[in-house]
Write an enzyme that holds these catalytic residues in place. Structure first.
Site, PDB file in Angstrom:
ATOM      1  N   LYS A 143       0.814  -9.158  -8.900  1.00  0.00           N
ATOM      2  CA  LYS A 143      -0.463  -8.768  -8.301  1.00  0.00           C
ATOM      3  C   LYS A 143      -1.279  -8.026  -9.338  1.00  0.00           C
ATOM      4  CE  LYS A 143      -2.433  -6.304  -4.384  1.00  0.00           C
ATOM      5  NZ  LYS A 143      -2.772  -4.962  -4.869  1.00  0.00           N
ATOM      6  N   ASN A 154      -7.580 -11.414  -2.811  1.00  0.00           N
ATOM      7  CA  ASN A 154      -7.434 -10.102  -2.166  1.00  0.00           C
ATOM      8  C   ASN A 154      -8.682  -9.260  -2.448  1.00  0.00           C
ATOM      9  OD1 ASN A 154      -6.094  -7.032  -3.158  1.00  0.00           O
ATOM     10  ND2 ASN A 154      -6.072  -7.636  -1.024  1.00  0.00           N
ATOM     11  N   GLY A 155      -9.031  -8.468  -1.459  1.00  0.00           N
ATOM     12  CA  GLY A 155     -10.124  -7.527  -1.638  1.00  0.00           C
ATOM     13  C   GLY A 155     -11.209  -7.703  -0.610  1.00  0.00           C
ATOM     14  N   ASP A 156     -11.304  -6.729   0.306  1.00  0.00           N
ATOM     15  CA  ASP A 156     -12.416  -6.611   1.257  1.00  0.00           C
ATOM     16  C   ASP A 156     -12.395  -7.586   2.425  1.00  0.00           C
ATOM     17  OD1 ASP A 156     -13.233  -4.623  -0.394  1.00  0.00           O
ATOM     18  OD2 ASP A 156     -15.069  -5.600  -1.086  1.00  0.00           O
ATOM     19  N   HIS A 177      -6.824  -9.204  -6.945  1.00  0.00           N
ATOM     20  CA  HIS A 177      -7.787  -8.334  -6.263  1.00  0.00           C
ATOM     21  C   HIS A 177      -9.104  -8.470  -7.021  1.00  0.00           C
ATOM     22  CE1 HIS A 177      -8.889  -3.878  -5.155  1.00  0.00           C
ATOM     23  NE2 HIS A 177      -9.759  -4.752  -4.702  1.00  0.00           N
ATOM     24  N   MET A 227       0.844  -1.205   0.000  1.00  0.00           N
ATOM     25  CA  MET A 227       0.000   0.000   0.000  1.00  0.00           C
ATOM     26  C   MET A 227       0.874   1.248   0.000  1.00  0.00           C
ATOM     27  SD  MET A 227      -3.226  -0.889   2.489  1.00  0.00           S
ATOM     28  CE  MET A 227      -2.293  -1.669   3.795  1.00  0.00           C
ATOM     29  N   GLY A 275      -5.211  -5.751   3.104  1.00  0.00           N
ATOM     30  CA  GLY A 275      -4.660  -4.404   3.023  1.00  0.00           C
ATOM     31  C   GLY A 275      -5.269  -3.480   4.056  1.00  0.00           C
ATOM     32  N   ARG A 276      -6.370  -2.855   3.670  1.00  0.00           N
ATOM     33  CA  ARG A 276      -6.926  -1.767   4.488  1.00  0.00           C
ATOM     34  C   ARG A 276      -7.270  -2.192   5.910  1.00  0.00           C
ATOM     35  NH1 ARG A 276     -11.195  -0.190   0.006  1.00  0.00           N
ATOM     36  NH2 ARG A 276     -11.027  -2.452  -0.187  1.00  0.00           N
ATOM     37  N   CYS A 314      -2.606  -1.429 -10.272  1.00  0.00           N
ATOM     38  CA  CYS A 314      -2.877  -0.063  -9.818  1.00  0.00           C
ATOM     39  C   CYS A 314      -3.802   0.655 -10.788  1.00  0.00           C
ATOM     40  CB  CYS A 314      -1.592   0.741  -9.645  1.00  0.00           C
ATOM     41  SG  CYS A 314      -1.954   2.377  -8.993  1.00  0.00           S
TER      42      CYS A 314
HETATM   43  C1  LIG Z   1      -3.773   3.502   0.407  1.00  0.00           C
HETATM   44  C2  LIG Z   1      -3.631   2.358  -0.563  1.00  0.00           C
HETATM   45  C3  LIG Z   1      -2.466   2.224  -1.297  1.00  0.00           C
HETATM   46  C4  LIG Z   1      -2.304   1.146  -2.183  1.00  0.00           C
HETATM   47  N1  LIG Z   1      -1.109   1.002  -2.848  1.00  0.00           N
HETATM   48  C5  LIG Z   1      -0.899  -0.131  -3.571  1.00  0.00           C
HETATM   49  C6  LIG Z   1       0.390  -0.421  -4.101  1.00  0.00           C
HETATM   50  O1  LIG Z   1       1.356   0.337  -3.928  1.00  0.00           O
HETATM   51  N2  LIG Z   1       0.531  -1.566  -4.826  1.00  0.00           N
HETATM   52  C7  LIG Z   1      -0.509  -2.442  -5.013  1.00  0.00           C
HETATM   53  O2  LIG Z   1      -0.327  -3.485  -5.652  1.00  0.00           O
HETATM   54  N3  LIG Z   1      -1.732  -2.191  -4.517  1.00  0.00           N
HETATM   55  C8  LIG Z   1      -1.939  -1.081  -3.777  1.00  0.00           C
HETATM   56  N4  LIG Z   1      -3.154  -0.894  -3.189  1.00  0.00           N
HETATM   57  C9  LIG Z   1      -4.190  -1.933  -3.310  1.00  0.00           C
HETATM   58  C10 LIG Z   1      -4.098  -2.932  -2.164  1.00  0.00           C
HETATM   59  O3  LIG Z   1      -2.881  -3.635  -2.210  1.00  0.00           O
HETATM   60  C11 LIG Z   1      -5.273  -3.938  -2.201  1.00  0.00           C
HETATM   61  O4  LIG Z   1      -5.236  -4.615  -3.426  1.00  0.00           O
HETATM   62  C12 LIG Z   1      -6.617  -3.274  -2.051  1.00  0.00           C
HETATM   63  O5  LIG Z   1      -6.609  -2.311  -1.009  1.00  0.00           O
HETATM   64  C13 LIG Z   1      -7.718  -4.296  -1.766  1.00  0.00           C
HETATM   65  O6  LIG Z   1      -7.439  -5.042  -0.602  1.00  0.00           O
HETATM   66  P1  LIG Z   1      -8.119  -4.691   0.830  1.00  0.00           P
HETATM   67  O7  LIG Z   1      -9.620  -4.654   0.591  1.00  0.00           O
HETATM   68  O8  LIG Z   1      -7.710  -5.795   1.737  1.00  0.00           O
HETATM   69  O9  LIG Z   1      -7.623  -3.358   1.238  1.00  0.00           O
HETATM   70  C14 LIG Z   1      -3.346   0.196  -2.340  1.00  0.00           C
HETATM   71  C15 LIG Z   1      -4.521   0.352  -1.609  1.00  0.00           C
HETATM   72  C16 LIG Z   1      -4.678   1.407  -0.720  1.00  0.00           C
HETATM   73  C17 LIG Z   1      -5.961   1.519   0.076  1.00  0.00           C
END
Ligand SMILES: Cc1cc2nc3c(=O)[nH]c(=O)nc-3n(C[C@H](O)[C@H](O)[C@H](O)COP(=O)(O)O)c2cc1C
Length: 335
Positions: free
Chosen positions: A142, A205-207, A172, A20, A229-230, A103
Site C-alpha cells: 500500500k 483508495n482515498g476519499d 492512496h 488504520m 478507510g474513514r 504512512c
Molecule cells: C486514523 C487513521 C489511521 C491510519 N493508519 C494507517 C495504517 O496503519 N496503515 C496504512 O497503510 N494507512 C493508514 N491510514 C491511511 C488509510 O489506510 C487510508 O489510506 C486513508 O485514510 C485514505 O482512505 P480514506 O479516505 O478511505 O480514509 C490511516 C488513516 C487514518 C485516518
C-alpha cells in the site's frame, strides 16, 4: 471475472477495509466484516516492535477465523528487520502480508519507513524482495502517488514491485506531502491500470465515502477494487451499501437506529472480549460518537458514554438512546 491475490478469490470487484492505526483492530474488523468488507488488514505493525517482542506490537498480530481473508501490514526502515518481521507475522497465520509505503506521519516517514521509501525506490525494491522471499504468503503493498508533486513515481513503483513478486497494489491518491489534505486524485491510478505492463490488481483508495462516489470512481478510474478507510468508522454499512448500489443502481436504506445500537453493542462486546473489561471499555470510547452521528442533541449521551466504566451501565445508556430517539427519522432520511 474474479480478482485474485494468490489463491484468494475476492469476487468481481472487492471492497477492502483500509488499515488504520488504533482503529482497525479485531473488534472494529468484526463489525466491518458483518458490514460486507471483502478483504481486511490489520493496522500497521512496527517491524522493530515485533522483533523486540514488544507486547503491544505482538497483540496486533491477533487474527480470528471469521476475519478471513485478512492481511497483516508491517512497516519499517531496515530491510533485515522487515525480513525478520515478515517471518514472525507469517507465523500468526494471515492470508497475506502487506507492506506500508504510505504512512506520512513524521515519526514514521522521517525515520526512513512508510512513505519515505518513495524517495528511494531502489531500497523499496530490495525491501519488498526480502519480504516476498521471507514468506510463502502473497505479498501486497500500500502506497501513495509519490513523495510530493515533483516526484509522483508510483508508476515506477508498480512496475518494479510487480517484477519482484508483489501480488496487488493499493494506491492512496495523495502524495506524502499532501498528508490527508485536499482531494484525493485517482488520475495517476488509472494510468497505471492502463499500463499494459501492469498485470496485478490495482486498488484505488482515498476519499470514497458514498455508494455514488464508489460507482463513479470505479467507472472513471478503472480500478480492480476500492479500499475504504474513514468512511467505515462508525459506519460499517458502507460496504453493503456500495455493493447494493453496484448491483441495483439504487441506494439502500441506511441502517435503522436499532441496527446502529446493535453494531455499537457488538463492537463493545468484542472490544471487551479481546482487550479485557478495563481496556476494552476505554478503547471503545473513541467510537460512540461515530455510531450515532447525525442524532440531534446526542452530546449529553456521548459525554456519559465516554465517562462510564461500568459495562452494564453503558448498555443501559444505549437502551435509553433507543427509547429517546425511537421516533427520529431513519438516518438516511435526516440529511
Ligand atoms: C486514523 C487513521 C489511521 C491510519 N493508519 C494507517 C495504517 O496503519 N496503515 C496504512 O497503510 N494507512 C493508514 N491510514 C491511511 C488509510 O489506510 C487510508 O489510506 C486513508 O485514510 C485514505 O482512505 P480514506 O479516505 O478511505 O480514509 C490511516 C488513516 C487514518 C485516518
Amino acid at each position: 471475472m474474479s480478482v485474485k491475490i494468490g489463491n484468494i478469490d475476492l469476487g468481481a470487484f472487492p471492497l477492502l477495509l483500509a488499515p488504520m492505526e488504533d482503529v482497525s483492530d479485531p473488534p472494529f474488523r468484526y463489525v466491518c466484516k458483518q458490514g460486507g468488507a471483502d478483504l481486511m488488514y490489520t493496522e500497521f505493525i512496527s517491524s522493530e516492535g515485533l522483533i523486540r517482542d514488544a507486547a503491544k506490537s505482538r497483540k496486533k498480530l491477533d487474527i480470528f477465523e471469521y476475519e478471513r481473508p485478512i492481511g497483516i501490514q508491517i512497516f519499517g526502515s531496515d530491510i533485515e528487520s522487515m525480513r525478520e518481521a515478515t517471518e514472525i507475522a507469517t507465523l500468526a497465520g494471515p492470508d497475506l502480508m502487506d507492506i506500508n509505503y504510505g504512512c506520512p506521519v513524521k515519526n514514521v516517514a522521517c525515520r526512513g519507513a512508510g512513505a519515505s521509501l518513495l524517495q528511494d525506490i531502489d531500497k523499496m525494491v530490495k525491501m519488498t524482495e526480502a519480504v516476498v522471499k521471507a514468506t510463502h504468503l502473497p505479498v501486497t503493498v500500500k502506497t501513495r502517488l509519490g513523495w510530493d508533486d515533483n516526484t509522483k513515481n508510483v508508476e515506477e513503483v508498480a512496475e518494479r514491485l510487480q517484477d519482484i513478486g508483489i501480488q496487488a497494489l493499493t494506491i492512496h491518491g495523495r502524495t506524502r506531502a499532501q498528508l490527508y489534505k485536499g482531494e484525493a486524485d485517482w488520475t495517476l491510478i488509472r494510468e497505471i491500470k492502463r499500463n499494459p505492463r501492469v498485470k496485478i490488481p490495482i486498488f484505488g483508495n482515498g476519499d470514497v465515502d458514498s455508494p455514488q462516489k464508489a460507482a463513479a470512481w470505479r467507472m472513471e478510474y478503472e480500478v480492480d477494487g476500492i479500499m475504504i478507510g474513514r468512511a467505515a468508522i462508525g459506519y460499517p454499512w458502507i460496504f453493503r451499501e456500495v455493493k447494493h448500489f453496484f448491483e441495483t443502481g439504487e441506494l439502500m436504506a441506511g441502517p435503522t437506529l436499532e441496527e446502529r445500537i446493535i453494531a455499537c453493542r457488538t463492537h463493545l462486546d468484542k472490544s471487551i472480549e479481546w482487550k479485557g473489561p478495563k481496556v476494552g471499555v476505554f478503547e471503545m470510547r473513541r467510537h460512540y460518537a461515530n455510531y450515532f452521528k447525525g442524532l440531534p442533541d446526542f452530546k449529553p449521551y456521548r459525554m456519559m458514554l465516554v465517562k462510564e466504566e461500568n459495562i452494564a451501565t453503558i448498555h443501559e445508556l444505549l437502551d435509553e438512546v433507543a427509547v429517546k430517539y425511537e421516533h427520529v427519522l431513519p438516518f438516511s432520511e435526516m440529511a
